[in-house]
Scaffold this motif. Sequence first.
Motif, PDB file in Angstrom:
ATOM      1  N   ILE A 126      -9.535  13.038  34.992  1.00  0.00           N
ATOM      2  CA  ILE A 126      -9.444  13.812  33.754  1.00  0.00           C
ATOM      3  C   ILE A 126      -8.211  13.347  32.988  1.00  0.00           C
ATOM      4  O   ILE A 126      -7.089  13.414  33.498  1.00  0.00           O
ATOM      5  CB  ILE A 126      -9.355  15.324  34.046  1.00  0.00           C
ATOM      6  CG1 ILE A 126     -10.563  15.785  34.864  1.00  0.00           C
ATOM      7  CG2 ILE A 126      -9.248  16.107  32.743  1.00  0.00           C
ATOM      8  CD1 ILE A 126     -10.489  17.232  35.284  1.00  0.00           C
ATOM      9  N   SER A 161      -4.072  18.751  30.254  1.00  0.00           N
ATOM     10  CA  SER A 161      -4.636  20.092  30.214  1.00  0.00           C
ATOM     11  C   SER A 161      -4.471  20.792  31.568  1.00  0.00           C
ATOM     12  O   SER A 161      -4.128  20.167  32.574  1.00  0.00           O
ATOM     13  CB  SER A 161      -6.127  20.015  29.856  1.00  0.00           C
ATOM     14  OG  SER A 161      -6.846  19.296  30.839  1.00  0.00           O
ATOM     15  N   GLU A 167      -6.800  21.973  33.367  1.00  0.00           N
ATOM     16  CA  GLU A 167      -7.814  21.412  34.269  1.00  0.00           C
ATOM     17  C   GLU A 167      -7.348  20.105  34.880  1.00  0.00           C
ATOM     18  O   GLU A 167      -7.570  19.853  36.069  1.00  0.00           O
ATOM     19  CB  GLU A 167      -9.123  21.203  33.497  1.00  0.00           C
ATOM     20  CG  GLU A 167     -10.273  20.713  34.371  1.00  0.00           C
ATOM     21  CD  GLU A 167     -11.531  20.447  33.566  1.00  0.00           C
ATOM     22  OE1 GLU A 167     -12.567  20.135  34.178  1.00  0.00           O
ATOM     23  OE2 GLU A 167     -11.472  20.547  32.315  1.00  0.00           O
ATOM     24  N   GLU A 178      -4.715  20.645  37.615  1.00  0.00           N
ATOM     25  CA  GLU A 178      -5.249  21.226  38.855  1.00  0.00           C
ATOM     26  C   GLU A 178      -6.330  20.360  39.486  1.00  0.00           C
ATOM     27  O   GLU A 178      -6.964  20.781  40.454  1.00  0.00           O
ATOM     28  CB  GLU A 178      -5.825  22.616  38.560  1.00  0.00           C
ATOM     29  CG  GLU A 178      -4.774  23.628  38.097  1.00  0.00           C
ATOM     30  CD  GLU A 178      -5.381  24.978  37.783  1.00  0.00           C
ATOM     31  OE1 GLU A 178      -6.636  25.066  37.798  1.00  0.00           O
ATOM     32  OE2 GLU A 178      -4.609  25.936  37.544  1.00  0.00           O
ATOM     33  N   ASN A 179      -6.508  19.147  38.979  1.00  0.00           N
ATOM     34  CA  ASN A 179      -7.581  18.281  39.473  1.00  0.00           C
ATOM     35  C   ASN A 179      -7.403  17.915  40.937  1.00  0.00           C
ATOM     36  O   ASN A 179      -8.369  17.826  41.695  1.00  0.00           O
ATOM     37  CB  ASN A 179      -7.650  17.016  38.614  1.00  0.00           C
ATOM     38  CG  ASN A 179      -8.971  16.286  38.771  1.00  0.00           C
ATOM     39  OD1 ASN A 179      -9.999  16.893  39.072  1.00  0.00           O
ATOM     40  ND2 ASN A 179      -8.960  14.984  38.569  1.00  0.00           N
ATOM     41  N   GLY A 223      -4.346  14.298  35.843  1.00  0.00           N
ATOM     42  CA  GLY A 223      -5.719  14.372  36.319  1.00  0.00           C
ATOM     43  C   GLY A 223      -6.291  13.038  36.725  1.00  0.00           C
ATOM     44  O   GLY A 223      -7.452  12.944  37.138  1.00  0.00           O
TER      45      GLY A 223
END
Length: 378
Positions: A211, A215, A217, A220-221, A289
Motif C-alpha cells: 500500500i 495512510s 491502512e 497498519e499493513n 505499507g
Amino acid sequence: MSEEIKNEIKLPTGSQLVLSSSPHIKDSDSVRRIMYKVLLALLPACAAGIYFFGWRAALVMVLTMVFCVGVEALWCWLAKKPVCGTISDGSAAVTGLLLALNLPPNIPIWVCLIGAFLAIWLGKQVFGGIGNNPFNPALVARVGLLIALPALMTWWSPARGMSPTSEDAELWYSPSTIRAAKSVDTVTHATPLDAVSCATPLGVVSTTKKIMGKSIEAQENFAAVASNEQMVRYFLGCKAGCIGETSVLALLIGGVILVLCKLINWRVPVVFVGTVAVFTGIVNYFCPGVTPPPLFHILTGGLMLGAIFMATDMVTSPITSTGCIVFAFGCGIITSVIRIWGNYPEGVSFSILFMNALVPLIDRFCTVRPFGYVAKRG
C-alpha cells in the motif's frame, strides 16, 4: 666515514639472509585450526536449530557434513590428490555445516547429497580447491537447490512454540491447516495432518499487498507480523525458516566468538546489516505499507547468518578494510532491493554471490598504497 664507525656497523653475511616471497609476517593459525574455530562459533546456532526443530535438524546437519567430506574425498581420489591431507583441514566439514544451516529442517536426505556435490565440486574443487574458489561454496549449493527444487527448498516446518491453534496462527498457517489442527480426535488426540508447513515472516510480507502512501491502512499493513511481541520471538528463534537462521541470539554469540578469535573483519557484518537497516528504514518511513520497519528485516530471514558467517568468508571477501565496506554495502543494497521488490522473499544468498563476483574488481580499486610509493607525474 672514520674507521671506528665502520667497525661498529655490522651487516649480515650472505648465509644469514633468507630470500623468500611475501608474506613475511606469519601467524601460528593453520587452516585446520581456523576451521575448527569456525565450527565452534557455529555451535550456538546448531543448538538453537535442534531446540526449535528437533532431532531431524541434527540429522540434516550431521549427514550434510558427512556427505561434503565424502564428496571431497571422492574428488581427491579421482584427481589423484592426497585424500587424508585434504579432508583433514576441516574445510569440507565447515562447508557442509553451513549448507545444512541454509536448508529447511525437513529437507529430504537426497537433497543434502545433491547439495554436497554442488558445494564441493561446483563451488570449490573446479576452481582448484580451498583458497581458489571465487564464490562461497555453501551459497552456490543453496542457490542451485533453490532454483532447481523450489518446492522442497521452501517447505517450512513450524518451530517449537508455533501451533496451528495459537492466537496468531492465521499469520503462519493456511485456513485448511488451522481447521484440520482443531479437528483433533478426543480419544486418541490424533490429527489428520501428516506434515504441516507454515509461512516464514518474510514469506508473509512478500504475499501481503503493498500500500503506497502514509495512510492509516498503510501504517497498519504489517502491524501483526512486525509487532513488539513478534520481534522478541524472532530474536529468540521462534519462527519458521532454515535451520541456522532462526535464533538471532545464537548467531550473535557465534559472531562474538569469530571477532574475538580475529577470524572475520567486523566491518562486513556491521555494514551489511546497517545498510539493510538504513535502506529499509528509508522506504518504511516514506511508504510504511510497502515494507516493515528495519528491525523486522534484521531479525528475520538469513540476514544475520549471511552477514556473520557467509559474507565474511576469508577467500571470497575483499582483502582491505575499505574493500570490505564496499563489499558489505553492495550486499546490503541488493538484499534490500530483492526483499522489497524482488520475486524472492529473501535476497541474502543472491547478494553475497553477486558481490563475490565483484571482489577482484573491488580489491583492484581499494588497494592500499605501498610504503614509499610515489605516483608518476605527467
